[in-house]
Scaffold this motif. Structure first.
Motif, PDB file in Angstrom:
ATOM      1  N   TRP A 179      17.014  10.070   6.413  1.00 54.00           N
ATOM      2  CA  TRP A 179      15.928  10.142   5.436  1.00 54.00           C
ATOM      3  C   TRP A 179      15.882   8.920   4.542  1.00 54.00           C
ATOM      4  N   SER A 180      14.697   8.355   4.398  1.00 61.91           N
ATOM      5  CA  SER A 180      14.436   7.302   3.430  1.00 61.91           C
ATOM      6  C   SER A 180      13.381   7.819   2.459  1.00 61.91           C
ATOM      7  N   GLU A 181      13.810   8.152   1.242  1.00 64.35           N
ATOM      8  CA  GLU A 181      12.878   8.724   0.260  1.00 64.35           C
ATOM      9  C   GLU A 181      11.820   7.718  -0.156  1.00 64.35           C
ATOM     10  N   LYS A 182      12.219   6.465  -0.351  1.00 61.03           N
ATOM     11  CA  LYS A 182      11.273   5.436  -0.797  1.00 61.03           C
ATOM     12  C   LYS A 182      10.116   5.283   0.182  1.00 61.03           C
ATOM     13  N   LYS A 183      10.435   5.312   1.469  1.00 61.22           N
ATOM     14  CA  LYS A 183       9.400   5.094   2.479  1.00 61.22           C
ATOM     15  C   LYS A 183       8.907   6.394   3.111  1.00 61.22           C
ATOM     16  N   LYS A 184       9.461   7.528   2.652  1.00 61.55           N
ATOM     17  CA  LYS A 184       9.038   8.836   3.169  1.00 61.55           C
ATOM     18  C   LYS A 184       9.116   8.850   4.704  1.00 61.55           C
ATOM     19  N   LEU A 185      10.265   8.397   5.201  1.00 62.92           N
ATOM     20  CA  LEU A 185      10.535   8.334   6.640  1.00 62.92           C
ATOM     21  C   LEU A 185      11.698   9.249   6.972  1.00 62.92           C
ATOM     22  N   ALA A 186      11.467  10.172   7.888  1.00 64.16           N
ATOM     23  CA  ALA A 186      12.528  11.079   8.343  1.00 64.16           C
ATOM     24  C   ALA A 186      12.705  10.937   9.846  1.00 64.16           C
ATOM     25  N   ILE A 187      13.960  10.928  10.274  1.00 63.96           N
ATOM     26  CA  ILE A 187      14.289  10.921  11.709  1.00 63.96           C
ATOM     27  C   ILE A 187      15.020  12.229  11.982  1.00 63.96           C
ATOM     28  N   CYS A 188      14.531  13.016  12.933  1.00 62.31           N
ATOM     29  CA  CYS A 188      15.173  14.311  13.215  1.00 62.31           C
ATOM     30  C   CYS A 188      15.323  14.500  14.715  1.00 62.31           C
ATOM     31  N   GLY A 189      16.215  15.395  15.086  1.00 62.79           N
ATOM     32  CA  GLY A 189      16.457  15.683  16.496  1.00 62.79           C
ATOM     33  C   GLY A 189      17.867  16.192  16.702  1.00 62.79           C
ATOM     34  N   ASP A 190      18.151  16.645  17.918  1.00 61.85           N
ATOM     35  CA  ASP A 190      19.490  17.161  18.201  1.00 61.85           C
ATOM     36  C   ASP A 190      20.554  16.081  18.081  1.00 61.85           C
ATOM     37  N   PHE A 191      20.148  14.812  18.160  1.00 60.20           N
ATOM     38  CA  PHE A 191      21.100  13.702  18.013  1.00 60.20           C
ATOM     39  C   PHE A 191      21.551  13.523  16.568  1.00 60.20           C
TER      40      PHE A 191
ATOM     41  N   LEU B 129      13.807  21.388  10.565  1.00 56.83           N
ATOM     42  CA  LEU B 129      13.649  22.073   9.280  1.00 56.83           C
ATOM     43  C   LEU B 129      14.094  21.190   8.124  1.00 56.83           C
ATOM     44  N   ALA B 130      15.188  20.440   8.337  1.00 55.97           N
ATOM     45  CA  ALA B 130      15.699  19.552   7.288  1.00 55.97           C
ATOM     46  C   ALA B 130      14.709  18.435   6.985  1.00 55.97           C
ATOM     47  N   ALA B 131      14.122  17.858   8.026  1.00 53.38           N
ATOM     48  CA  ALA B 131      13.135  16.790   7.826  1.00 53.38           C
ATOM     49  C   ALA B 131      11.922  17.309   7.065  1.00 53.38           C
ATOM     50  N   ALA B 132      11.465  18.509   7.422  1.00 56.78           N
ATOM     51  CA  ALA B 132      10.330  19.108   6.716  1.00 56.78           C
ATOM     52  C   ALA B 132      10.672  19.355   5.256  1.00 56.78           C
ATOM     53  N   SER B 133      11.897  19.789   5.006  1.00 59.81           N
ATOM     54  CA  SER B 133      12.338  20.063   3.638  1.00 59.81           C
ATOM     55  C   SER B 133      12.306  18.806   2.776  1.00 59.81           C
ATOM     56  N   LYS B 134      12.709  17.667   3.355  1.00 61.08           N
ATOM     57  CA  LYS B 134      12.694  16.405   2.615  1.00 61.08           C
ATOM     58  C   LYS B 134      11.270  16.055   2.182  1.00 61.08           C
ATOM     59  N   LEU B 135      10.313  16.193   3.093  1.00 64.15           N
ATOM     60  CA  LEU B 135       8.932  15.848   2.788  1.00 64.15           C
ATOM     61  C   LEU B 135       8.274  16.890   1.889  1.00 64.15           C
ATOM     62  N   LYS B 136       8.663  18.155   2.062  1.00 59.95           N
ATOM     63  CA  LYS B 136       8.114  19.205   1.186  1.00 59.95           C
ATOM     64  C   LYS B 136       8.479  18.935  -0.266  1.00 59.95           C
TER      65      LYS B 136
ATOM     66  N   GLU C  47       0.812  -1.213   0.000  1.00 55.51           N
ATOM     67  CA  GLU C  47       0.000   0.000   0.000  1.00 55.51           C
ATOM     68  C   GLU C  47       0.848   1.266   0.000  1.00 55.51           C
ATOM     69  N   ASN C  48       2.157   1.095   0.192  1.00 54.49           N
ATOM     70  CA  ASN C  48       3.070   2.241   0.219  1.00 54.49           C
ATOM     71  C   ASN C  48       2.673   3.233   1.319  1.00 54.49           C
ATOM     72  N   LEU C  49       2.313   2.689   2.471  1.00 51.81           N
ATOM     73  CA  LEU C  49       1.852   3.500   3.596  1.00 51.81           C
ATOM     74  C   LEU C  49       2.490   3.023   4.894  1.00 51.81           C
TER      75      LEU C  49
ATOM     76  N   GLY D  29      -3.885   4.832  12.658  1.00 56.63           N
ATOM     77  CA  GLY D  29      -4.122   5.314  11.310  1.00 56.63           C
ATOM     78  C   GLY D  29      -3.016   4.958  10.342  1.00 56.63           C
ATOM     79  N   HIS D  30      -3.282   5.247   9.059  1.00 58.54           N
ATOM     80  CA  HIS D  30      -2.309   5.070   7.981  1.00 58.54           C
ATOM     81  C   HIS D  30      -1.797   6.432   7.539  1.00 58.54           C
ATOM     82  N   PHE D  31      -0.503   6.478   7.196  1.00 57.25           N
ATOM     83  CA  PHE D  31       0.121   7.752   6.860  1.00 57.25           C
ATOM     84  C   PHE D  31       1.032   7.602   5.651  1.00 57.25           C
ATOM     85  N   LYS D  32       1.035   8.636   4.809  1.00 53.48           N
ATOM     86  CA  LYS D  32       1.874   8.618   3.615  1.00 53.48           C
ATOM     87  C   LYS D  32       3.325   8.949   3.933  1.00 53.48           C
ATOM     88  N   GLY D  33       3.554   9.608   5.040  1.00 54.50           N
ATOM     89  CA  GLY D  33       4.911   9.922   5.477  1.00 54.50           C
ATOM     90  C   GLY D  33       4.974   9.961   6.982  1.00 54.50           C
TER      91      GLY D  33
END
Length: 394
Positions: free
Chosen positions: A355-367, A381-388, A152-154, A166-170
């Motif tokens: 960032w995983s573009e195929k799965k639209k998964l971003a991990i962000c944080g000070d780490f 901001l970087a994670a948002a940019s990837k999804l934008k 389902e790519n979700l 729920g199901h999410f696209k990203g």
């Protein structure tokens, strides 16, 4: 929860997750934000306590303030300042040497850089961002499992209580423990991204790979940095919240770092910050990493007992009183443990997020970038940019 497909789920309402969620919403991407806590903030939280005589006491018991050097972050903070969410904390800052029992540099450090605080609390920034139009925030809702639905790519998100959320696209996650055995040590449940643990174990057992050599490709299609989430080193810390009936007039600075102390690393006067009540004098002390590690080695990673927190509070207070100054006994005292809040490494300095573009998964944080508020903002901001960049597919 209704089983509908939303655009993006953001897990974690600390400054990184909040910045990411608000940025996505401003760019037309609807967001559902989840957090297991009662309210937003993470390490930017403000603690509300009631003293025995009924007084309300507010403490920024995590990040006391933040500084800014990056122009992108400065632009964001300037906008927050125009909205009254932050203000510059103009005060004396200095150091106390516990070996010589002397204060040093109490004026020099004041001029080094602007120190910003949220108004009227550090969590005010995250509160505002979590309620931006387009962000649906849900608190007291921890995530127990991230499940990728290949056909389902979700993404499917399951709560800690087993509820389908729920199901999410990203998906954006700002919790360093989502793929760590530390999550199990704290909650007793497998990490939400447990598939990483399983793959690491399988490859290590069957192929003889070392963790640092693993590259999760193929069906997973995850960046190699994600493997590092399995075991991010952290710096634990205890915070001690103190209330006094009178100002500590002999302390020449409202922000202190300690040198040559095995117990204390820094102290800050909460009531001297802009927008705070000054009806009582309030201080927050932070322990050294070494002291916190010693306590945790004896008490374990589980939630500390009242006895442990009381012992920690007394030891930290005695170190503070040991400055040799006349410091009155506080009418309020309470300790808090930050078990894994402070990362000891950065896992994605170049990309600023994982960032995983195929799965639209971003991990962000000070780490991901640098272990401070500015680093967390940049990572969000970087994670948002990837999804934008994938807005057409979302």
């Amino acid at each position: 929860m209704q089983n509908t497909v939303a655009k993006v789920a953001v897990v974690g309402s600390g400054i990184s997750g909040s910045v990411c969620a608000a940025t996505l919403a401003r760019n037309g991407i609807s967001v559902i934000l989840f957090d297991s806590a009662r309210g937003p903030g993470g390490r930017m939280s403000q603690r509300r306590e009631i003293s025995e005589d009924g007084r309300e006491l507010l403490f920024d018991h995590g990040a006391p303030y933040f500084t800014v050097t990056n122009p992108d972050v400065l632009s964001v903070v300037t906008e927050w300042e125009s909205r009254g969410l932050v203000a510059e904390w103009k005060s004396n800052f200095g150091s106390f040497d516990c070996f010589t029992n002397k204060f040093v540099n109490t004026e020099h450090q004041e001029r080094e850089s602007k120190k910003y605080v949220g108004v009227p609390g550090m969590n005010s920034i995250c509160k505002a961002l979590c309620h931006e139009p387009g962000v649906d925030s849900k608190f007291n809702m921890g995530i127990g499992k991230f499940e990728w639905l290949e056909h389902e790519n979700l993404w499917s998100l399951i709560g800690l209580d087993g509820q389908h959320l729920g199901h999410f696209k990203g998906v954006v996650a700002s919790d360093k423990n989502i793929a760590s055995p530390r999550f199990t040590a704290i909650t007793g449940q497998p990490p939400p991204l447990d598939i990483i643990t399983k793959v690491i174990q399988e490859l290590s057992n069957n192929c003889g790979y070392h963790k640092s050599q693993l590259y999760l490709a193929g069906d997973l299609s995850l960046a190699p940095e994600l493997v590092k989430l399995h075991d991010i080193p952290i710096y634990p810390c205890f915070a001690l919240m103190l209330g006094f009936n009178e100002p500590l007039s002999l302390v020449p600075a409202n922000g202190l770092s300690f040198t040559n102390s095995k117990v204390l690393s820094r102290a800050h006067c909460e009531s001297s910050k802009p927008g705070r009540s000054s009806t009582s004098e309030r201080w927050v002390l932070h322990s050294t990493t070494e002291y916190a590690k010693d306590v945790i080695a004896q008490s374990g990673l589980e939630k500390p007992s009242k006895e442990t927190l009381s012992k920690v509070g007394n030891e930290m207070l005695q170190e503070f009183l040991g400055t040799g100054l006349t410091i009155p006994h506080p009418f309020f005292m309470k300790a808090h443990r930050w078990g894994s809040a402070f990362p000891a490494t950065s896992i994605a300095k170049e990309e600023k997020c994982v960032w995983s573009e195929k799965k639209k998964l971003a991990i962000c944080g000070d780490f991901c970038l640098s272990p401070n508020v500015e680093g967390a903002i940049l990572s969000g901001l970087a994670a948002a940019s990837k999804l934008k960049g994938l807005i057409g597919t979302l």
